[in-house]
Design a protein around this motif. Structure first.
Motif, PDB file in Angstrom:
ATOM      1  N   SER A   9       0.832  -1.204   0.000  1.00 33.05           N
ATOM      2  CA  SER A   9       0.000   0.000   0.000  1.00 33.05           C
ATOM      3  C   SER A   9       0.865   1.252   0.000  1.00 33.05           C
ATOM      4  CB  SER A   9      -0.932  -0.006   1.213  1.00 33.05           C
ATOM      5  OG  SER A   9      -1.650   1.209   1.301  1.00 33.05           O
ATOM      6  N   LEU A  12       2.369   1.747  -3.503  1.00 31.45           N
ATOM      7  CA  LEU A  12       1.380   2.199  -4.489  1.00 31.45           C
ATOM      8  C   LEU A  12       0.997   3.658  -4.280  1.00 31.45           C
ATOM      9  CD1 LEU A  12      -0.960  -0.933  -4.558  1.00 31.45           C
ATOM     10  CD2 LEU A  12       0.466  -0.123  -6.441  1.00 31.45           C
ATOM     11  N   TRP A  13       0.997   4.109  -3.015  1.00 36.99           N
ATOM     12  CA  TRP A  13       0.585   5.475  -2.684  1.00 36.99           C
ATOM     13  C   TRP A  13       1.772   6.343  -2.294  1.00 36.99           C
ATOM     14  CZ3 TRP A  13      -3.913   7.375  -4.014  1.00 36.99           C
ATOM     15  CH2 TRP A  13      -4.952   6.472  -4.282  1.00 36.99           C
ATOM     16  N   MET A  17       2.787   8.647  -6.997  1.00 33.79           N
ATOM     17  CA  MET A  17       1.348   8.529  -7.223  1.00 33.79           C
ATOM     18  C   MET A  17       0.648   9.863  -6.961  1.00 33.79           C
ATOM     19  SD  MET A  17      -1.644   7.140  -7.676  1.00 33.79           S
ATOM     20  CE  MET A  17      -1.737   5.360  -7.566  1.00 33.79           C
ATOM     21  N   CYS A  21      -1.356  11.928  -9.790  1.00 38.70           N
ATOM     22  CA  CYS A  21      -2.794  12.227  -9.696  1.00 38.70           C
ATOM     23  C   CYS A  21      -3.085  13.708  -9.859  1.00 38.70           C
ATOM     24  CB  CYS A  21      -3.335  11.742  -8.355  1.00 38.70           C
ATOM     25  SG  CYS A  21      -3.439   9.950  -8.187  1.00 38.70           S
ATOM     26  N   LYS A 259      -4.990  10.948  -1.021  1.00 34.10           N
ATOM     27  CA  LYS A 259      -5.372   9.536  -1.015  1.00 34.10           C
ATOM     28  C   LYS A 259      -6.857   9.360  -0.694  1.00 34.10           C
ATOM     29  CE  LYS A 259      -3.385   6.892   2.125  1.00 34.10           C
ATOM     30  NZ  LYS A 259      -2.385   5.989   2.740  1.00 34.10           N
ATOM     31  N   TYR A 263      -9.945   8.257  -3.096  1.00 31.64           N
ATOM     32  CA  TYR A 263     -10.755   7.120  -2.661  1.00 31.64           C
ATOM     33  C   TYR A 263     -12.229   7.487  -2.663  1.00 31.64           C
ATOM     34  CZ  TYR A 263     -12.031   2.881  -0.203  1.00 31.64           C
ATOM     35  OH  TYR A 263     -12.580   1.679   0.112  1.00 31.64           O
ATOM     36  N   GLN A 269      -9.688   6.818 -10.977  1.00 33.43           N
ATOM     37  CA  GLN A 269      -9.641   5.442 -10.497  1.00 33.43           C
ATOM     38  C   GLN A 269     -10.108   4.458 -11.561  1.00 33.43           C
ATOM     39  OE1 GLN A 269     -11.407   4.925  -6.613  1.00 33.43           O
ATOM     40  NE2 GLN A 269     -12.006   2.838  -7.061  1.00 33.43           N
ATOM     41  N   ASP A 421      -6.883   0.257   0.038  1.00 34.49           N
ATOM     42  CA  ASP A 421      -5.860   1.119  -0.558  1.00 34.49           C
ATOM     43  C   ASP A 421      -5.054   0.374  -1.619  1.00 34.49           C
ATOM     44  OD1 ASP A 421      -6.554   3.324   0.930  1.00 34.49           O
ATOM     45  OD2 ASP A 421      -5.059   2.982   2.492  1.00 34.49           O
ATOM     46  N   GLY A 425      -5.132   1.469  -5.438  1.00 37.55           N
ATOM     47  CA  GLY A 425      -3.856   1.866  -6.034  1.00 37.55           C
ATOM     48  C   GLY A 425      -3.560   1.136  -7.325  1.00 37.55           C
ATOM     49  N   TRP A 429      -3.176   3.308 -10.916  1.00 38.83           N
ATOM     50  CA  TRP A 429      -1.942   3.311 -11.703  1.00 38.83           C
ATOM     51  C   TRP A 429      -2.207   2.881 -13.155  1.00 38.83           C
ATOM     52  CZ3 TRP A 429       2.493   5.552 -11.364  1.00 38.83           C
ATOM     53  CH2 TRP A 429       3.051   5.875 -10.128  1.00 38.83           C
TER      54      TRP A 429
END
Length: 486
Positions: A9, A12-13, A17, A21, A259, A263, A269, A421, A425, A429
């Protein structure tokens, strides 16, 4: 295993990232000439214009399905989590990612419409479809489809069901196992009816739940109206490290704000395009604009309502970046991070009402999100098996999905959120890389839409004239306006 999940996690974050974003949202904002501001009137108008057909759902139903996915646990527990680990400043970064995310939502949802297909008499589309058709690489579409199926059916449903069980346990002392059984039964009845039943439930429940929640937040804001300037000052000063108390966690404010913002509103996403693709519209840009507006409803209205209730009433704790020691303890007690913050906030102003109200609101928010997750997973199963029998794969999906929902009700919220998460993620990506490579048809579609509007005609789309390959549905123009309406 828990350590591995947390490490994955975190990777990925990581900072790339967050930069990706925000950067892609800024880029699309300039490419669309800030359509998220210029075309707000069009967004609202298009929400109520499209009608359902035998093959597709209406624009409002598509919006409702998308909002049912966007408006969920992230709007209550997610906002509280962002404040707990990023401080009040994280709220500003949620707003910022929503503003730029609205442009991202337009691009991905328009691409979903452009490259949609009719499968077994129904419209299907999403990132897997536009990645395959836009890049002419089926394997690339399959990568997203697999990531989406794993995320939507295994990793993310537990976040929503766990929040429901936690809320019901606190408010009504309901055993999580009982909550899990009830959820599985209700979901089983709905998902057996397919997209039409999901759309019908969503268009009834989503407006009701959002309006009711915002009204309660407005009551609390009015009860604390004198605190409004101070709360805004706290948010903005904390967002830029100017607040002495929260200056040391500026990085956490940005990270958690972005994040939890993604979400919640899901821009980039890859979930929104699935519902957008199912809409019956005469021009892809129409549904792209509708989905863009859904970001504002989710974050600027519903997320802000939660944040204001928590901050106005000082119903939160803030933790040091190591998440072990308290930086601020405004509640006077240590409670599990998440839904409880919002329940305490409402209870402090409306004694005896907060816990039950938030639990019920969260049930509707999270339940409709779980419905949307299933729909997205099924669309990607259809993509993978579109030339083969899909009955057995869909049956297996339903069993796995319902098992994941039940499992989430009895797991701790920390593990549920970390799994969520990871799933989110993976999808973000893959989808964002696809958007960077494929955005041009969506930009041209917006120009075409605006040119036709200036000519005083109802915009229709012709992929052949636009030079877009592999968009068979729109080849030689929109021909479905006379299809029998349902």
């Amino acid at each position: 295993m828990d350590g591995f999940i947390e490490t994955l996690s975190g990777w990925l974050w990581s900072t790339p990232m967050i930069v990706f974003c925000i950067g892609i949202g800024v880029f699309f904002s300039f490419m669309t000439k800030f359509a998220q501001i210029r075309l707000i009137k069009d967004m609202v108008q298009q929400m109520f214009k499209g009608k359902s057909s035998k093959s597709g759902i209406s624009s409002f139903q598509a919006l409702s399905i998308a909002l049912s996915g966007r408006v969920g646990t992230g709007n209550i527990a997610g906002v509280a989590t962002a404040i707990a680990y990023g401080g009040p400043g994280s709220v500003f970064w949620m707003w910022l990612i929503a503003f730029f995310g609205a442009a991202t939502a337009y691009v991905e949802s328009t691409l979903g419409q452009i490259y949609k297909e009719k499968v077994d008499g129904l419209y299907c589309g999403g990132p897997a479809y536009y990645i395959e058709k836009g890049l002419n690489r089926r394997w690339a579409g399959m990568v997203f489809a697999v990531a989406a199926i794993v995320a939507m059916s295994v990793l993310m449903p537990g976040v929503q069901s766990n929040a429901i069980s936690s809320g019901f346990k606190k408010a009504f002392s309901v055993d999580p196992t009982v909550t899990g059984i009830i959820l599985v039964v209700l979901l089983g009845v709905i998902i057996l009816g397919g997209v039409k039943r999901i759309a019908n439930v969503a268009q009834l429940v989503v407006p009701f739940m959002a309006i009711g929640y915002i009204l309660i937040s407005l009551i609390i804001i009015i009860m604390n109206i004198e605190a409004v300037p101070g709360v805004f000052k706290l948010i903005f000063s904390s967002a830029f490290g100017a607040n002495q108390l929260f200056g040391g966690i500026l990085g956490s404010a940005i990270s958690w704000g972005v994040k939890r913002g993604i979400y919640s509103n899901e821009a980039g996403q890859g979930t929104g395009p699935h519902a957008a693709s199912a809409a019956e519209v005469s021009h892809p840009a129409k549904q792209g604009l509708v989905q863009s507006f859904s970001i504002y409803i989710d974050t600027l209205l519903v997320c802000s309502a939660t944040a204001f209730m928590i901050l106005f009433t000082n119903s939160y704790n803030v933790y040091e970046p190591d998440q072990k020691s308290l930086l601020v303890n405004n509640i006077g007690e240590t409670v599990e991070v998440g839904t409880a913050y919002t329940q305490i906030a409402v209870d402090s102003q409306l004694p005896g009402f907060g816990s039950p109200f938030v639990a019920v609101a969260l049930f509707f928010f999270a339940f409709t999100t779980i419905m949307a997750y299933y729909y997205i997973a099924e669309v990607n199963i259809i993509y993978l098996f579109k030339k083969k029998s899909k009955n057995i794969p869909i049956l297996v999906l339903k069993l796995i999905f319902l098992a994941a929902v039940f499992y989430g009700t009895v797991r701790t919220s920390d593990i549920a959120w970390t799994l969520g998460d990871v799933g989110l993620g993976l999808m973000v990506w893959v989808n964002l890389i696809g958007l960077v490579l494929l955005y041009k048809p969506a930009i041209r579609a917006l120009k075409d839409y605006e040119n036709q509007k200036k000519q005083g005609v109802d915009p229709t789309y012709d992929s052949t004239k636009q030079g877009v390959k592999n968009a068979e549905f729109w080849a030689d123009g929109y021909k479905h306006e006379n299809e029998e309406r349902s």
